[in-house]
Design a protein around this motif. Structure first.
Motif, PDB file in Angstrom:
ATOM      1  N   PHE A   1       0.834  -1.202   0.000  1.00  0.00           N
ATOM      2  CA  PHE A   1       0.000   0.000   0.000  1.00  0.00           C
ATOM      3  C   PHE A   1       0.868   1.252   0.000  1.00  0.00           C
ATOM      4  N   ALA A   2       1.882   1.277   0.881  1.00  0.00           N
ATOM      5  CA  ALA A   2       2.768   2.449   0.956  1.00  0.00           C
ATOM      6  C   ALA A   2       3.513   2.652  -0.355  1.00  0.00           C
ATOM      7  N   ILE A   3       3.982   1.558  -0.948  1.00  0.00           N
ATOM      8  CA  ILE A   3       4.675   1.668  -2.235  1.00  0.00           C
ATOM      9  C   ILE A   3       3.730   2.203  -3.311  1.00  0.00           C
ATOM     10  N   SER A   4       2.464   1.809  -3.238  1.00  0.00           N
ATOM     11  CA  SER A   4       1.515   2.242  -4.269  1.00  0.00           C
ATOM     12  C   SER A   4       1.199   3.728  -4.187  1.00  0.00           C
ATOM     13  N   ILE A   5       1.294   4.331  -3.000  1.00  0.00           N
ATOM     14  CA  ILE A   5       0.987   5.760  -2.908  1.00  0.00           C
ATOM     15  C   ILE A   5       2.234   6.636  -2.864  1.00  0.00           C
ATOM     16  N   LEU A   6       3.415   6.027  -2.855  1.00  0.00           N
ATOM     17  CA  LEU A   6       4.642   6.830  -2.835  1.00  0.00           C
ATOM     18  C   LEU A   6       4.935   7.576  -4.134  1.00  0.00           C
TER      19      LEU A   6
END
Length: 136
Positions: free
Chosen positions: A64-69
């Motif tokens: 999730f964090a990678i997808s919004i970074l």
């Protein structure tokens, strides 16, 4: 602080409300782990918890964090910050719970961490909880 004064991205009441709810959601998500961490520490055990739940939650939050970074500008980064902080904070808390599995497992050598034996005895409350619906 200079950035916030220069280009405040929350220009409508709807965006402000969404941002506030994002902060509240992230705080609830992160802080929900603290009672479990404290209980594990008090009991010196992670009995009753499934390690895979926390491992998969860590992986899900990493993805999730990678997808919004990969945001394009500072304004977008500011807008997604509550969700990013919630995901990263929860990763840290869940890693701590996985560490508790490892630490407390050493004291309970009879039970595997990830795959508990099916031969473990059920307690009376577990048997009562797991009654088939037809017997209720």
């Amino acid at each position: 602080l200079f950035f916030i004064r220069r280009a405040w991205p929350l220009t409508t009441p709807g965006k402000i409300i969404g941002y506030v709810f994002g902060i509240a959601s992230s705080l609830c998500y992160m802080l929900s782990r603290i009672p479990q961490i404290r209980l594990n520490a008090k009991r010196k055990s992670t009995e009753g918890l499934a390690a895979f739940v926390f491992i998969f939650t860590i992986l899900a939050n990493i993805f999730f964090a990678i997808s919004i970074l990969p945001v394009r500008d500072h304004e977008e980064t500011f807008v997604v910050l509550p969700w990013l902080a919630g995901a990263l904070g929860t990763i840290l808390f869940d890693m701590y719970i996985v560490l508790q599995f490892v630490i407390y497992h050493k004291k309970q050598e009879s039970v595997p961490i990830l795959f508990p034996s099916s031969a473990q005895q059920e307690t009376q409350s577990e048997r009562d909880f797991l009654l088939p619906l037809s017997s209720v």
